[in-house]
Design an enzyme around this catalytic site. Structure first.
Site, PDB file in Angstrom:
ATOM      1  N   HIS A 198      58.465 -13.539  15.759  1.00 41.12           N
ATOM      2  CA  HIS A 198      58.819 -14.523  14.738  1.00 41.12           C
ATOM      3  C   HIS A 198      58.166 -14.091  13.439  1.00 41.12           C
ATOM      4  O   HIS A 198      56.954 -14.020  13.374  1.00 41.12           O
ATOM      5  CB  HIS A 198      58.306 -15.913  15.130  1.00 41.12           C
ATOM      6  CG  HIS A 198      59.005 -16.475  16.330  1.00 41.12           C
ATOM      7  ND1 HIS A 198      59.627 -17.680  16.328  1.00 41.12           N
ATOM      8  CD2 HIS A 198      59.191 -15.959  17.563  1.00 41.12           C
ATOM      9  CE1 HIS A 198      60.165 -17.913  17.519  1.00 41.12           C
ATOM     10  NE2 HIS A 198      59.910 -16.886  18.282  1.00 41.12           N
ATOM     11  N   CYS A 206      57.715 -15.648  10.868  1.00 35.78           N
ATOM     12  CA  CYS A 206      56.843 -16.676  10.295  1.00 35.78           C
ATOM     13  C   CYS A 206      55.433 -16.567  10.852  1.00 35.78           C
ATOM     14  O   CYS A 206      54.475 -16.989  10.224  1.00 35.78           O
ATOM     15  CB  CYS A 206      57.415 -18.067  10.533  1.00 35.78           C
ATOM     16  SG  CYS A 206      57.748 -18.422  12.254  1.00 35.78           S
ATOM     17  N   GLN A 232      63.158 -20.838  19.626  1.00 35.10           N
ATOM     18  CA  GLN A 232      63.398 -19.881  20.723  1.00 35.10           C
ATOM     19  C   GLN A 232      63.618 -20.565  22.074  1.00 35.10           C
ATOM     20  O   GLN A 232      64.459 -20.152  22.870  1.00 35.10           O
ATOM     21  CB  GLN A 232      62.237 -18.887  20.802  1.00 35.10           C
ATOM     22  CG  GLN A 232      62.524 -17.725  21.752  1.00 35.10           C
ATOM     23  CD  GLN A 232      61.421 -16.699  21.780  1.00 35.10           C
ATOM     24  OE1 GLN A 232      60.827 -16.387  20.751  1.00 35.10           O
ATOM     25  NE2 GLN A 232      61.121 -16.178  22.966  1.00 35.10           N
ATOM     26  N   CYS A 267      64.261 -18.748  12.496  1.00 32.18           N
ATOM     27  CA  CYS A 267      63.397 -19.870  12.865  1.00 32.18           C
ATOM     28  C   CYS A 267      63.723 -21.072  11.995  1.00 32.18           C
ATOM     29  O   CYS A 267      63.734 -20.977  10.770  1.00 32.18           O
ATOM     30  CB  CYS A 267      61.949 -19.446  12.672  1.00 32.18           C
ATOM     31  SG  CYS A 267      60.854 -20.762  12.180  1.00 32.18           S
ATOM     32  N   GLU A 268      64.028 -22.201  12.631  1.00 29.13           N
ATOM     33  CA  GLU A 268      64.470 -23.358  11.845  1.00 29.13           C
ATOM     34  C   GLU A 268      63.313 -24.074  11.160  1.00 29.13           C
ATOM     35  O   GLU A 268      63.527 -24.958  10.344  1.00 29.13           O
ATOM     36  CB  GLU A 268      65.269 -24.335  12.719  1.00 29.13           C
ATOM     37  CG  GLU A 268      64.458 -25.131  13.711  1.00 29.13           C
ATOM     38  CD  GLU A 268      65.330 -26.050  14.544  1.00 29.13           C
ATOM     39  OE1 GLU A 268      66.541 -25.830  14.622  1.00 29.13           O
ATOM     40  OE2 GLU A 268      64.775 -27.007  15.122  1.00 29.13           O
ATOM     41  N   HIS A 269      62.094 -23.698  11.489  1.00 27.41           N
ATOM     42  CA  HIS A 269      60.956 -24.346  10.834  1.00 27.41           C
ATOM     43  C   HIS A 269      60.562 -23.676   9.524  1.00 27.41           C
ATOM     44  O   HIS A 269      59.952 -24.294   8.669  1.00 27.41           O
ATOM     45  CB  HIS A 269      59.749 -24.367  11.773  1.00 27.41           C
ATOM     46  CG  HIS A 269      60.014 -25.127  13.026  1.00 27.41           C
ATOM     47  ND1 HIS A 269      59.649 -24.663  14.268  1.00 27.41           N
ATOM     48  CD2 HIS A 269      60.644 -26.297  13.237  1.00 27.41           C
ATOM     49  CE1 HIS A 269      60.036 -25.524  15.183  1.00 27.41           C
ATOM     50  NE2 HIS A 269      60.635 -26.527  14.591  1.00 27.41           N
ATOM     51  N   HIS A 270      60.861 -22.394   9.396  1.00 31.09           N
ATOM     52  CA  HIS A 270      60.505 -21.669   8.178  1.00 31.09           C
ATOM     53  C   HIS A 270      61.674 -20.915   7.559  1.00 31.09           C
ATOM     54  O   HIS A 270      61.521 -20.300   6.507  1.00 31.09           O
ATOM     55  CB  HIS A 270      59.386 -20.662   8.474  1.00 31.09           C
ATOM     56  CG  HIS A 270      58.138 -21.278   9.014  1.00 31.09           C
ATOM     57  ND1 HIS A 270      57.878 -21.384  10.358  1.00 31.09           N
ATOM     58  CD2 HIS A 270      57.078 -21.841   8.375  1.00 31.09           C
ATOM     59  CE1 HIS A 270      56.708 -21.970  10.534  1.00 31.09           C
ATOM     60  NE2 HIS A 270      56.204 -22.265   9.355  1.00 31.09           N
TER      61      HIS A 270
HETATM   62 ZN   LIG Z   1      58.720 -20.423  12.104  1.00 30.31          ZN
END
Ligand SMILES: [Zn+2]
Length: 228
Positions: free
Chosen positions: A184, A186, A156, A115-118
């Site tokens: 995910h 996260c 995703q 996941c590129e956010h976390h």
């Molecule tokens: Zn994430």
């Protein structure tokens, strides 16, 4: 609308926790490949070292000594190897001389992404289908293309679209579909800590937008394939 520093920070937090993808294209800078993989590993190693040191970890400890280098190598050579266009699998097609004109479904393709956010893992399965117009593609190429796009910092929704677009391009057709069902970490291990939830995304091209074709594809995915 004016957005102060806090406004911007709130916005980033919102996007991060809601996992909103902004584009089908991975946001890479133009200079992404101006430095070599070796140089990336060296730089990332220093950055990881700094993170661990900031956390107060003792990097002289035998167990931790090699961690910055190991993480850097895993990032560049494995987890994010799909950022490099040279690593894109060659999607050569061949003539469908057995005249198979029905739907072909490759299901339960294992996904390990990030996941590129976390920067936490996304683990799940992809199901991909297409309807041949005369060209076919090797089955393992479908797995490889999923893997290639999974090995990036990802969202995703974007991964689902990138798989469909790559196959549409290779096969010269619109009739390609992809469904991804993934957990995910996260979401599962932090934030709302929901262990059971998973995320389903889908992209339906061409004939797959039609109700019956879509239904057929989704029915195949539901088929229980257990060969043990
Ligand atoms: Zn994430």
């Amino acid at each position: 609308m004016f957005e102060g520093k806090n406004g911007m920070r709130n916005k980033i937090n919102e996007i991060g926790d809601d996992h909103i993808g902004t584009s089908a294209k991975t946001p890479l800078r133009d200079d992404a490949f101006e430095i070599s993989d070796q140089e990336k590993i060296d730089r990332i190693q220093e950055s990881v070292k700094e993170i661990l040191e900031t956390l107060g970890m003792d990097l002289e400890d035998d167990s931790l000594k090699g961690t910055p280098r190991r993480v850097a190598k895993a990032y560049v050579n494995e987890l994010f190897v799909g950022l490099h266009p040279d690593k894109k699998p060659k999607l050569s097609t061949f003539d469908n001389n057995y005249k198979y004109g029905e739907m072909l479904v490759e299901k339960n393709i294992t996904i390990y992404s990030t996941c590129e956010h976390h920067l936490l893992p996304i683990v799940g399965r992809a199901h991909v289908a297409y309807i041949s117009n005369g060209n076919v593609i090797g089955l393992s190429k479908i797995n490889r293309i999923v893997e290639y796009y999974a090995k990036r910092p990802q969202v995703q929704e974007r991964l689902t679209m990138q798989v469909v677009q790559a196959l549409q391009e290779a096969l010269g057709i619109n009739d390609v579909a992809c469904v991804i069902d993934a957990k995910h970490l996260c979401v599962n291990s932090r934030g709302v800590r929901d262990i059971e939830s998973s995320t389903v995304t889908s992209e339906f091209g061409g004939k797959f937008k039609e109700k019956d074709t879509k239904r057929e594809f989704l029915d195949y995915i539901k088929m229980d394939t257990d060969f043990e």
